[in-house]
Design a protein around this motif. Structure first.
Motif, PDB file in Angstrom:
ATOM      1  N   HIS A 138      50.255  32.734  57.048  1.00 43.90           N
ATOM      2  CA  HIS A 138      50.182  34.188  56.967  1.00 43.90           C
ATOM      3  C   HIS A 138      50.864  34.665  55.692  1.00 43.90           C
ATOM      4  CE1 HIS A 138      48.710  34.602  61.001  1.00 43.90           C
ATOM      5  NE2 HIS A 138      49.756  34.029  61.523  1.00 43.90           N
ATOM      6  N   PRO A 139      50.263  35.646  55.006  1.00 40.24           N
ATOM      7  CA  PRO A 139      50.979  36.219  53.857  1.00 40.24           C
ATOM      8  C   PRO A 139      52.223  36.968  54.340  1.00 40.24           C
ATOM      9  CG  PRO A 139      48.937  37.422  54.275  1.00 40.24           C
ATOM     10  CD  PRO A 139      48.959  36.249  55.214  1.00 40.24           C
ATOM     11  N   SER A 140      53.265  36.875  53.558  1.00 42.52           N
ATOM     12  CA  SER A 140      54.509  37.563  53.890  1.00 42.52           C
ATOM     13  C   SER A 140      54.359  39.056  53.624  1.00 42.52           C
ATOM     14  CB  SER A 140      55.650  37.009  53.042  1.00 42.52           C
ATOM     15  OG  SER A 140      55.431  37.361  51.676  1.00 42.52           O
ATOM     16  N   LEU A 141      55.343  39.827  54.074  1.00 43.81           N
ATOM     17  CA  LEU A 141      55.345  41.260  53.803  1.00 43.81           C
ATOM     18  C   LEU A 141      55.329  41.494  52.298  1.00 43.81           C
ATOM     19  CD1 LEU A 141      55.457  44.162  54.783  1.00 43.81           C
ATOM     20  CD2 LEU A 141      57.943  43.931  55.006  1.00 43.81           C
ATOM     21  N   GLU A 142      56.086  40.726  51.564  1.00 49.87           N
ATOM     22  CA  GLU A 142      56.121  40.877  50.103  1.00 49.87           C
ATOM     23  C   GLU A 142      54.759  40.557  49.482  1.00 49.87           C
ATOM     24  OE1 GLU A 142      57.195  42.201  46.689  1.00 49.87           O
ATOM     25  OE2 GLU A 142      58.519  42.356  48.420  1.00 49.87           O
ATOM     26  N   GLU A 143      54.083  39.529  49.972  1.00 50.81           N
ATOM     27  CA  GLU A 143      52.751  39.196  49.454  1.00 50.81           C
ATOM     28  C   GLU A 143      51.744  40.290  49.794  1.00 50.81           C
ATOM     29  OE1 GLU A 143      52.612  34.351  49.532  1.00 50.81           O
ATOM     30  OE2 GLU A 143      52.757  35.393  51.461  1.00 50.81           O
ATOM     31  N   LEU A 144      51.833  40.845  50.984  1.00 48.67           N
ATOM     32  CA  LEU A 144      50.943  41.946  51.360  1.00 48.67           C
ATOM     33  C   LEU A 144      51.188  43.162  50.471  1.00 48.67           C
ATOM     34  CD1 LEU A 144      51.092  41.646  55.257  1.00 48.67           C
ATOM     35  CD2 LEU A 144      49.111  41.175  53.802  1.00 48.67           C
ATOM     36  N   ARG A 145      52.447  43.477  50.231  1.00 51.11           N
ATOM     37  CA  ARG A 145      52.795  44.598  49.334  1.00 51.11           C
ATOM     38  C   ARG A 145      52.221  44.369  47.937  1.00 51.11           C
ATOM     39  NH1 ARG A 145      58.901  44.348  50.943  1.00 51.11           N
ATOM     40  NH2 ARG A 145      58.970  45.853  52.628  1.00 51.11           N
ATOM     41  N   HIS A 146      52.417  43.180  47.422  1.00 49.08           N
ATOM     42  CA  HIS A 146      51.964  42.856  46.063  1.00 49.08           C
ATOM     43  C   HIS A 146      50.439  43.020  45.957  1.00 49.08           C
ATOM     44  CE1 HIS A 146      51.844  40.871  42.163  1.00 49.08           C
ATOM     45  NE2 HIS A 146      50.857  40.130  42.635  1.00 49.08           N
ATOM     46  N   THR A 147      49.725  42.486  46.927  1.00 48.91           N
ATOM     47  CA  THR A 147      48.262  42.600  46.930  1.00 48.91           C
ATOM     48  C   THR A 147      47.835  44.057  47.030  1.00 48.91           C
ATOM     49  OG1 THR A 147      48.047  40.417  47.930  1.00 48.91           O
ATOM     50  CG2 THR A 147      46.144  41.887  48.115  1.00 48.91           C
ATOM     51  N   PHE A 148      48.449  44.796  47.959  1.00 48.75           N
ATOM     52  CA  PHE A 148      48.108  46.209  48.120  1.00 48.75           C
ATOM     53  C   PHE A 148      48.375  46.989  46.837  1.00 48.75           C
ATOM     54  CE2 PHE A 148      49.422  50.580  48.971  1.00 48.75           C
ATOM     55  CZ  PHE A 148      48.234  51.075  49.502  1.00 48.75           C
ATOM     56  N   ASN A 149      49.514  46.765  46.205  1.00 49.18           N
ATOM     57  CA  ASN A 149      49.847  47.499  44.979  1.00 49.18           C
ATOM     58  C   ASN A 149      48.843  47.215  43.872  1.00 49.18           C
ATOM     59  OD1 ASN A 149      52.036  48.865  46.076  1.00 49.18           O
ATOM     60  ND2 ASN A 149      53.460  47.218  45.570  1.00 49.18           N
ATOM     61  N   GLY A 150      48.360  45.977  43.781  1.00 50.59           N
ATOM     62  CA  GLY A 150      47.322  45.655  42.800  1.00 50.59           C
ATOM     63  C   GLY A 150      46.021  46.377  43.098  1.00 50.59           C
ATOM     64  N   ILE A 151      45.640  46.384  44.368  1.00 49.40           N
ATOM     65  CA  ILE A 151      44.415  47.098  44.778  1.00 49.40           C
ATOM     66  C   ILE A 151      44.567  48.590  44.516  1.00 49.40           C
ATOM     67  CG2 ILE A 151      43.020  47.759  46.795  1.00 49.40           C
ATOM     68  CD1 ILE A 151      43.659  44.923  47.924  1.00 49.40           C
ATOM     69  N   LEU A 152      45.719  49.143  44.869  1.00 46.37           N
ATOM     70  CA  LEU A 152      45.958  50.579  44.683  1.00 46.37           C
ATOM     71  C   LEU A 152      45.887  50.956  43.208  1.00 46.37           C
ATOM     72  CD1 LEU A 152      46.674  53.315  45.943  1.00 46.37           C
ATOM     73  CD2 LEU A 152      49.092  52.681  45.706  1.00 46.37           C
ATOM     74  N   LYS A 153      46.490  50.167  42.360  1.00 53.22           N
ATOM     75  CA  LYS A 153      46.478  50.456  40.916  1.00 53.22           C
ATOM     76  C   LYS A 153      45.046  50.427  40.376  1.00 53.22           C
ATOM     77  CE  LYS A 153      48.622  49.055  36.592  1.00 53.22           C
ATOM     78  NZ  LYS A 153      49.551  48.126  35.938  1.00 53.22           N
ATOM     79  N   TYR A 154      44.287  49.422  40.773  1.00 50.66           N
ATOM     80  CA  TYR A 154      42.890  49.318  40.340  1.00 50.66           C
ATOM     81  C   TYR A 154      42.086  50.504  40.867  1.00 50.66           C
ATOM     82  CZ  TYR A 154      38.259  47.266  39.622  1.00 50.66           C
ATOM     83  OH  TYR A 154      36.962  47.044  39.233  1.00 50.66           O
ATOM     84  N   PHE A 155      42.278  50.848  42.143  1.00 54.34           N
ATOM     85  CA  PHE A 155      41.578  51.983  42.751  1.00 54.34           C
ATOM     86  C   PHE A 155      41.906  53.281  42.015  1.00 54.34           C
ATOM     87  CE2 PHE A 155      41.655  55.576  45.704  1.00 54.34           C
ATOM     88  CZ  PHE A 155      40.321  55.602  46.089  1.00 54.34           C
ATOM     89  N   GLN A 156      43.176  53.502  41.711  1.00 55.58           N
ATOM     90  CA  GLN A 156      43.582  54.723  41.021  1.00 55.58           C
ATOM     91  C   GLN A 156      42.959  54.794  39.620  1.00 55.58           C
ATOM     92  OE1 GLN A 156      47.817  54.167  41.516  1.00 55.58           O
ATOM     93  NE2 GLN A 156      47.894  55.588  43.251  1.00 55.58           N
ATOM     94  N   THR A 157      42.837  53.664  38.957  1.00 57.14           N
ATOM     95  CA  THR A 157      42.191  53.630  37.636  1.00 57.14           C
ATOM     96  C   THR A 157      40.729  54.035  37.769  1.00 57.14           C
ATOM     97  OG1 THR A 157      43.690  51.904  36.863  1.00 57.14           O
ATOM     98  CG2 THR A 157      41.608  52.162  35.668  1.00 57.14           C
ATOM     99  N   LEU A 158      40.026  53.453  38.738  1.00 54.62           N
ATOM    100  CA  LEU A 158      38.615  53.805  38.948  1.00 54.62           C
ATOM    101  C   LEU A 158      38.466  55.261  39.354  1.00 54.62           C
ATOM    102  CD1 LEU A 158      37.319  50.684  40.900  1.00 54.62           C
ATOM    103  CD2 LEU A 158      36.897  51.252  38.503  1.00 54.62           C
ATOM    104  N   ASN A 159      39.335  55.728  40.216  1.00 56.42           N
ATOM    105  CA  ASN A 159      39.245  57.095  40.722  1.00 56.42           C
ATOM    106  C   ASN A 159      39.499  58.128  39.619  1.00 56.42           C
ATOM    107  OD1 ASN A 159      38.421  58.346  43.052  1.00 56.42           O
ATOM    108  ND2 ASN A 159      40.438  58.431  43.972  1.00 56.42           N
ATOM    109  N   ALA A 160      40.276  57.745  38.615  1.00 56.42           N
ATOM    110  CA  ALA A 160      40.552  58.657  37.498  1.00 56.42           C
ATOM    111  C   ALA A 160      39.270  59.014  36.744  1.00 56.42           C
ATOM    112  CB  ALA A 160      41.573  58.033  36.548  1.00 56.42           C
ATOM    113  N   TYR A 161      38.272  58.155  36.815  1.00 53.80           N
ATOM    114  CA  TYR A 161      37.019  58.378  36.097  1.00 53.80           C
ATOM    115  C   TYR A 161      35.855  58.768  37.012  1.00 53.80           C
ATOM    116  CZ  TYR A 161      39.628  56.236  32.364  1.00 53.80           C
ATOM    117  OH  TYR A 161      40.588  55.958  31.429  1.00 53.80           O
ATOM    118  N   ALA A 162      36.110  58.868  38.293  1.00 54.39           N
ATOM    119  CA  ALA A 162      35.050  59.193  39.249  1.00 54.39           C
ATOM    120  C   ALA A 162      34.736  60.686  39.217  1.00 54.39           C
ATOM    121  CB  ALA A 162      35.482  58.779  40.657  1.00 54.39           C
ATOM    122  N   ARG A 163      33.479  61.008  39.389  1.00 60.66           N
ATOM    123  CA  ARG A 163      33.083  62.417  39.475  1.00 60.66           C
ATOM    124  C   ARG A 163      33.685  63.076  40.703  1.00 60.66           C
ATOM    125  NH1 ARG A 163      26.731  62.310  38.249  1.00 60.66           N
ATOM    126  NH2 ARG A 163      27.037  61.475  36.188  1.00 60.66           N
TER     127      ARG A 163
END
Length: 189
Positions: A4-29
């Motif tokens: 199982h991924p640890s809490l820290e690994e889950l946080r790290h993965t989520f933060n990467g996804i969130l950063k990528y999502f926020q970048t895409l959302n900045a350019y979304a109509r």
């Protein structure tokens, strides 16, 4: 199997996804909503899952959080999912132990009575078909949201997970979807 991924690994993965999502959302109509769904194996077996979901919910109330589960968790765990607005899809398998099946049905009712977005994939095992039909009828009577599911791809012979259904069994599915379509059509009128 992997650990199982640890809490820290889950946080790290989520933060990467969130950063990528926020970048895409900045350019979304039109601004989008981030959907995070935990699946695979049984996610609720990971002791870090609930603390992770609670943490994400407390910091990011606008993120959609969901899990797909077998529903074997406790009443208390279920209440924590409801309290944290975690959407759940439970895959119900009737080939399980009777005590386990009762527990899963109890969790399905608890989630739906908790006003949480919850659904059930009712897995129609060919050897327990009548039991599945009885449960489907109970769910319909009680207003429980569910989807009847075939196991495996129909017509796929030789695969251990593919079930072969009789014509009568397939007619049950066809009738269910025919009635469902009729209800949806009537609601639109």
């Amino acid at each position: 199997f992997s650990k199982h991924p640890s809490l820290e690994e889950l946080r790290h993965t989520f933060n990467g996804i969130l950063k990528y999502f926020q970048t895409l959302n900045a350019y979304a109509r039109h601004k989008q909503t981030l959907f995070i769904s935990m699946t695979g194996g049984e996610p609720t077996n990971n002791p870090a899952l609930l603390p992770f979901l609670e943490e994400v919910r407390s910091k990011h109330s606008d993120v959609y959080l969901g899990i797909t589960t077998n529903g074997t968790f406790s009443e208390k765990y279920c209440q924590q999912l409801i309290d944290n607005r975690i959407s759940c899809t439970i895959s119900y398998h009737c080939e399980s132990d009777p005590k386990l099946k009762k527990k899963v049905v109890d969790r399905i009712y608890q989630l739906q009575q908790g006003k949480r977005k919850a659904s059930c994939n009712l897995m129609f095992h060919m050897d327990y078909f009548d039991e599945c039909v009885d449960l489907a009828n109970q769910f319909i009577r009680d207003g429980i949201v569910f989807t009847p599911r075939l196991i495996g791809e129909p017509g796929t012979k030789g695969l251990p997970y593919a079930h072969t259904y009789t014509e009568e069994q397939m007619a049950v599915f066809k009738n269910f979807w025919k009635k469902k379509k009729q209800l949806i059509t009537e609601e639109k009128i």
